[in-house]
Design a protein around this motif. Structure first.
Motif, PDB file in Angstrom:
ATOM      1  N   ILE A 111       0.841  -1.205   0.000  1.00 51.49           N
ATOM      2  CA  ILE A 111       0.000   0.000   0.000  1.00 51.49           C
ATOM      3  C   ILE A 111       0.874   1.252   0.000  1.00 51.49           C
ATOM      4  O   ILE A 111       0.599   2.215  -0.737  1.00 51.49           O
ATOM      5  CB  ILE A 111      -0.943  -0.010   1.221  1.00 51.49           C
ATOM      6  N   ILE A 112       1.914   1.264   0.826  1.00 50.59           N
ATOM      7  CA  ILE A 112       2.830   2.416   0.833  1.00 50.59           C
ATOM      8  C   ILE A 112       3.495   2.576  -0.528  1.00 50.59           C
ATOM      9  O   ILE A 112       3.626   3.694  -1.050  1.00 50.59           O
ATOM     10  CB  ILE A 112       3.881   2.239   1.938  1.00 50.59           C
ATOM     11  N   PHE A 113       3.913   1.457  -1.140  1.00 51.44           N
ATOM     12  CA  PHE A 113       4.521   1.523  -2.473  1.00 51.44           C
ATOM     13  C   PHE A 113       3.528   2.064  -3.499  1.00 51.44           C
ATOM     14  O   PHE A 113       3.887   2.885  -4.359  1.00 51.44           O
ATOM     15  CB  PHE A 113       5.000   0.131  -2.875  1.00 51.44           C
ATOM     16  N   TRP A 114       2.294   1.620  -3.435  1.00 48.99           N
ATOM     17  CA  TRP A 114       1.290   2.036  -4.416  1.00 48.99           C
ATOM     18  C   TRP A 114       0.957   3.519  -4.287  1.00 48.99           C
ATOM     19  O   TRP A 114       0.775   4.210  -5.288  1.00 48.99           O
ATOM     20  CB  TRP A 114       0.022   1.196  -4.231  1.00 48.99           C
ATOM     21  N   ARG A 115       0.923   4.015  -3.068  1.00 47.97           N
ATOM     22  CA  ARG A 115       0.518   5.401  -2.847  1.00 47.97           C
ATOM     23  C   ARG A 115       1.683   6.380  -2.879  1.00 47.97           C
ATOM     24  O   ARG A 115       1.490   7.548  -3.213  1.00 47.97           O
ATOM     25  CB  ARG A 115      -0.182   5.505  -1.479  1.00 47.97           C
ATOM     26  N   ARG A 116       2.913   5.937  -2.526  1.00 52.83           N
ATOM     27  CA  ARG A 116       4.027   6.869  -2.370  1.00 52.83           C
ATOM     28  C   ARG A 116       5.303   6.379  -3.055  1.00 52.83           C
ATOM     29  O   ARG A 116       6.401   6.655  -2.586  1.00 52.83           O
ATOM     30  CB  ARG A 116       4.325   7.077  -0.876  1.00 52.83           C
ATOM     31  N   SER A 117       5.176   5.689  -4.166  1.00 49.09           N
ATOM     32  CA  SER A 117       6.365   5.126  -4.813  1.00 49.09           C
ATOM     33  C   SER A 117       7.266   6.188  -5.436  1.00 49.09           C
ATOM     34  O   SER A 117       8.392   5.881  -5.848  1.00 49.09           O
ATOM     35  CB  SER A 117       5.956   4.115  -5.881  1.00 49.09           C
ATOM     36  N   ALA A 122       9.768   6.552   1.240  1.00 49.73           N
ATOM     37  CA  ALA A 122       8.618   5.655   1.333  1.00 49.73           C
ATOM     38  C   ALA A 122       8.950   4.296   0.729  1.00 49.73           C
ATOM     39  O   ALA A 122       8.509   3.255   1.242  1.00 49.73           O
ATOM     40  CB  ALA A 122       7.417   6.275   0.618  1.00 49.73           C
ATOM     41  N   LEU A 123       9.734   4.284  -0.355  1.00 47.11           N
ATOM     42  CA  LEU A 123      10.180   3.006  -0.930  1.00 47.11           C
ATOM     43  C   LEU A 123      11.035   2.236   0.070  1.00 47.11           C
ATOM     44  O   LEU A 123      10.906   1.008   0.198  1.00 47.11           O
ATOM     45  CB  LEU A 123      10.967   3.261  -2.214  1.00 47.11           C
ATOM     46  N   LEU A 124      11.916   2.932   0.780  1.00 46.50           N
ATOM     47  CA  LEU A 124      12.757   2.270   1.775  1.00 46.50           C
ATOM     48  C   LEU A 124      11.915   1.690   2.905  1.00 46.50           C
ATOM     49  O   LEU A 124      12.133   0.555   3.347  1.00 46.50           O
ATOM     50  CB  LEU A 124      13.788   3.259   2.331  1.00 46.50           C
ATOM     51  N   PRO A 296       4.266  -1.718  11.659  1.00 51.86           N
ATOM     52  CA  PRO A 296       3.773  -1.407  10.308  1.00 51.86           C
ATOM     53  C   PRO A 296       2.518  -0.556  10.309  1.00 51.86           C
ATOM     54  O   PRO A 296       2.334   0.291   9.421  1.00 51.86           O
ATOM     55  CB  PRO A 296       3.514  -2.792   9.698  1.00 51.86           C
ATOM     56  N   LEU A 297       1.643  -0.745  11.294  1.00 52.51           N
ATOM     57  CA  LEU A 297       0.417   0.048  11.334  1.00 52.51           C
ATOM     58  C   LEU A 297       0.719   1.523  11.597  1.00 52.51           C
ATOM     59  O   LEU A 297       0.139   2.407  10.943  1.00 52.51           O
ATOM     60  CB  LEU A 297      -0.518  -0.511  12.406  1.00 52.51           C
ATOM     61  N   SER A 298       1.615   1.805  12.523  1.00 54.49           N
ATOM     62  CA  SER A 298       1.952   3.200  12.811  1.00 54.49           C
ATOM     63  C   SER A 298       2.700   3.848  11.644  1.00 54.49           C
ATOM     64  O   SER A 298       2.479   5.020  11.330  1.00 54.49           O
ATOM     65  CB  SER A 298       2.791   3.288  14.085  1.00 54.49           C
ATOM     66  N   LEU A 299       3.571   3.093  10.984  1.00 59.69           N
ATOM     67  CA  LEU A 299       4.289   3.644   9.824  1.00 59.69           C
ATOM     68  C   LEU A 299       3.329   3.907   8.667  1.00 59.69           C
ATOM     69  O   LEU A 299       3.505   4.869   7.911  1.00 59.69           O
ATOM     70  CB  LEU A 299       5.390   2.679   9.396  1.00 59.69           C
ATOM     71  N   ALA A 300       2.323   3.051   8.503  1.00 61.08           N
ATOM     72  CA  ALA A 300       1.336   3.286   7.446  1.00 61.08           C
ATOM     73  C   ALA A 300       0.596   4.588   7.693  1.00 61.08           C
ATOM     74  O   ALA A 300       0.381   5.380   6.770  1.00 61.08           O
ATOM     75  CB  ALA A 300       0.358   2.111   7.379  1.00 61.08           C
ATOM     76  N   VAL A 301       0.214   4.839   8.943  1.00 58.19           N
ATOM     77  CA  VAL A 301      -0.452   6.097   9.271  1.00 58.19           C
ATOM     78  C   VAL A 301       0.492   7.271   9.034  1.00 58.19           C
ATOM     79  O   VAL A 301       0.108   8.294   8.469  1.00 58.19           O
ATOM     80  CB  VAL A 301      -0.943   6.077  10.732  1.00 58.19           C
ATOM     81  N   ALA A 302       1.757   7.123   9.436  1.00 51.59           N
ATOM     82  CA  ALA A 302       2.717   8.222   9.325  1.00 51.59           C
ATOM     83  C   ALA A 302       2.969   8.621   7.879  1.00 51.59           C
ATOM     84  O   ALA A 302       3.141   9.800   7.579  1.00 51.59           O
ATOM     85  CB  ALA A 302       4.035   7.827   9.988  1.00 51.59           C
TER      86      ALA A 302
END
Length: 453
Positions: A111-117, A122-124, A296-302
């Motif tokens: 999800i992070i890759f899809w939204r912020r690639s 964000a890739l890291l 992972p949940l907190s990083l997804a929110v961040a």
């Protein structure tokens, strides 16, 4: 009507965002490389499942063999047999449970890759999340390397990459820069130590795991201290308001996981001391990966939230109610024990009476103690917000009694300066009731100058 312009000296959001974005060929190369690494990591994890399933049914009789997640000692296997569980059922449970966790971490990473690639930090983060559970040492790929030595080099390479991403995450999050600049050399040192822990054979003198304890302790301490210093320095000097919220969310998830790990390790140590290989020890070991889910949940929110939720409010409430719970529990226990001792010779039903009195006392203390702790937390950790709230409360009281428009405007400007601390402030009052400019007190309407104007 008021107009306030702020200039607090923080790095601009646009500048930070533009410097962290990838474009053109770099963006295409980063996306292709990310997909290739993730595809190989997940494929390696899936290939490892049969070897992992078989390895979990073999008792670990050496320190190296017991490093595999979920591996059982002979005592643990006897415990499973005593409660009626077969080794195959235990192995299936671990395989399925491990795959569920990998899926959860991978979904967050995708999800992070899809939204912020287009943002390389964000890739890291996305790559770190996927590699953390799938190819780290002691996971399923380690069992594959144990069973088939030909896979050792590919597994070690992925182990090294996962550890490297994990370290770089702490040195670069959230703005993707080495802060201070000399930490880039420390990143090379970290990569070298990680390589010496993974690649040399376990009996080689070059293997960092065989170094003297004081050298390993010094290396770990230096890594930990540099990471903490880097994050504090970055937070105070180089982050925007949004990035500070991102750091708070990441720290909240990490701290929650660390607290859960410590609690589970204490439970595991107690179980191992009382009865080695007990079911409680086995359950604590198998549930350990679950406590890392807040990360992972907190990083997804961040990363994914454009307007982050107010993490300060969550931290504030956690501090208040955590401390309140500890104090009330201590008071409750002290009252129960004290009343039983004092009234033991006077009443026959001492336990029931002590419980009732203690419960009523806790009910009476709850709200006053909560308010007192709230004020202490606000003054100690949120001093600026605490002072701003007090200033606004005082101004609200003034509004009910002040009738002089000139005095009221001066107090309004003072309140805005104290609470918001803007670089410039200007105030205009719109004429009402047909009054002309000359009829307005203090020469209003017009610009009332604040700092810098």
């Amino acid at each position: 009507m008021s107009q306030v312009s702020l200039s607090n000296g923080q790095p601009s959001e646009q500048a930070n965002a533009s410097s962290a974005r990838l474009q053109g060929h770099w963006l295409l190369a980063a996306r292709v490389g990310w997909v290739a690494i993730v595809a190989w990591a997940l494929a390696l994890c899936i290939i490892s499942l049969p070897a992992y399933y078989q390895r979990l049914q073999i008792p670990c009789t050496s320190t190296i063999a017991c490093q595999l997640d979920g591996a059982l000692t002979p005592a643990g296997m006897r415990t499973l047999h005593a409660i009626g569980l077969s080794l195959s059922s235990y192995a299936i449970y671990n395989v399925v449970f491990g795959m569920i966790l990998i899926v959860i971490w991978s979904i967050v990473g995708f999800i992070i890759f899809w939204r912020r690639s287009d943002e390389w930090i964000a890739l890291l983060v996305a790559l770190t999340l996927i590699l953390f559970n799938s190819v780290q040492p002691d996971t399923a790929p380690t069992a594959l390397a144990m069973a088939h030595p030909a896979w050792t080099i590919p597994v070690e390479l992925m182990n090294f990459l996962g550890n490297l991403c994990f370290g770089l995450f702490f040195l670069l999050f959230p703005n993707g820069q080495f802060v201070p600049r000399w930490t880039r050399w420390f990143a090379i040192f970290y990569a070298l130590i990680t390589a010496l822990e993974i690649f040399p054979p376990v009996d080689s003198p070059f293997n960092a795991l065989l170094w003297p304890v004081w050298i390993r302790g010094l290396s770990f301490s230096s890594i930990f201290l540099v990471v903490i210093f880097s994050q504090i320095y970055r937070y105070r000097r180089m982050t925007s308001s949004t990035q500070r919220q991102q750091v708070k969310w990441a720290v909240a998830g990490i701290v929650a996981s660390v607290v859960c790990v410590l609690a589970l390790n204490l439970l595991n140590g107690y179980a191992a001391a009382v009865q080695p290989g007990s079911f409680l020890e086995i359950a604590a070991n198998t549930l350990l990966p679950l406590v890392f889910l807040p990360i992972p949940l907190s990083l997804a929110v961040a990363i994914l939230r454009n307007r982050l939720w107010d993490i300060d409010a969550i931290i504030n409430k956690a501090l208040v109610y955590g401390l309140l719970s500890v104090l009330l529990a201590a008071v409750y226990a002290g009252l129960v024990l004290g009343l039983q001792v004092l009234l033991g010779g006077m009443l026959h039903q001492t336990n029931a009476f002590a419980l009732v009195i203690s419960t009523l006392a806790i009910y009476a203390l709850f709200q006053p103690l909560r308010r007192r702790i709230q004020r202490i937390i606000d003054r100690r950790f949120y001093r600026r917000k605490y002072d701003a709230a007090r200033t606004l409360a005082a101004f609200s009281a003034t509004l009910r009694s002040e009738v002089d428009l000139s005095q009221l405007s001066e107090q309004l400007v003072t309140v805005v300066q104290e609470t918001m601390q803007p670089a410039h402030i200007s105030l205009w009052l719109r004429p009402s009731g047909g009054l002309s400019k000359s009829e307005m007190p203090g020469g209003w309407p017009g610009a009332r100058e604040g700092a810098g104007e």
